[in-house]
Design a protein around this motif. Sequence first.
Motif, PDB file in Angstrom:
ATOM      1  N   LEU A 109      37.950  40.345  47.934  1.00 24.11           N
ATOM      2  CA  LEU A 109      37.650  41.366  46.935  1.00 24.11           C
ATOM      3  C   LEU A 109      37.242  42.716  47.548  1.00 24.11           C
ATOM      4  N   ASN A 125      40.362  44.270  48.961  1.00 23.29           N
ATOM      5  CA  ASN A 125      41.236  44.679  47.869  1.00 23.29           C
ATOM      6  C   ASN A 125      40.758  45.993  47.257  1.00 23.29           C
ATOM      7  N   ARG A 126      39.463  46.097  47.020  1.00 23.18           N
ATOM      8  CA  ARG A 126      38.907  47.335  46.443  1.00 23.18           C
ATOM      9  C   ARG A 126      39.097  48.520  47.382  1.00 23.18           C
ATOM     10  N   ALA A 138      42.758  49.541  47.218  1.00 20.86           N
ATOM     11  CA  ALA A 138      43.033  50.220  45.944  1.00 20.86           C
ATOM     12  C   ALA A 138      42.461  51.642  45.953  1.00 20.86           C
ATOM     13  N   ALA A 139      41.274  51.817  46.513  1.00 23.09           N
ATOM     14  CA  ALA A 139      40.656  53.150  46.583  1.00 23.09           C
ATOM     15  C   ALA A 139      41.479  54.094  47.461  1.00 23.09           C
ATOM     16  N   SER A 197      44.126  54.279  43.417  1.00 22.71           N
ATOM     17  CA  SER A 197      43.109  55.104  42.754  1.00 22.71           C
ATOM     18  C   SER A 197      43.306  56.600  42.979  1.00 22.71           C
ATOM     19  N   TYR A 254      45.437  41.350  37.966  1.00 27.11           N
ATOM     20  CA  TYR A 254      44.339  41.166  38.915  1.00 27.11           C
ATOM     21  C   TYR A 254      44.077  39.701  39.253  1.00 27.11           C
TER      22      TYR A 254
END
Length: 136
Positions: free
Chosen positions: A17, A20-21, A24-25, A29, A83
């Motif tokens: 996680l 992954n974040r 994505a950022a 994003s 997700y």
Amino acid sequence: MNDPRDDDGRRVMKLDLPENRALAAATLSRFPAATGDVIDFESTPFEDRLWWDDEEHWARMAAELLSSYAQQGQRIAVMWGNYLMPTVTMPVDVAVRHAGDILDAGPHFWIHPLGGPVLIECLMDGQVTVATIPPG
């Protein structure tokens, strides 16, 4: 695709996680969102827009889009619009061999050659958009 009993499967890595974040950022994003989880390419520039007709056409397109990264021995990340599907990374040659599996897993996804500035969005209707990730 990530079966540890398979040579290719051992080369596919699931991101946790926090990873992954962070990915994505650094990628998704940075783009404006349209409705849902689709990038708003009406308000941001892109390099190319293509359409696939069937799984075989997608496999050829994926091989062509990723060919320059394969020569550099890069890994790519695949992030799905769902997700529940974990983001995974894999060598480009594995992604090309399993392009049909990627499409079958979820026909709305993004491919990002790691370390590069490109994001490829693939939508369920066959639309594929190639864009440079905006600076953070």
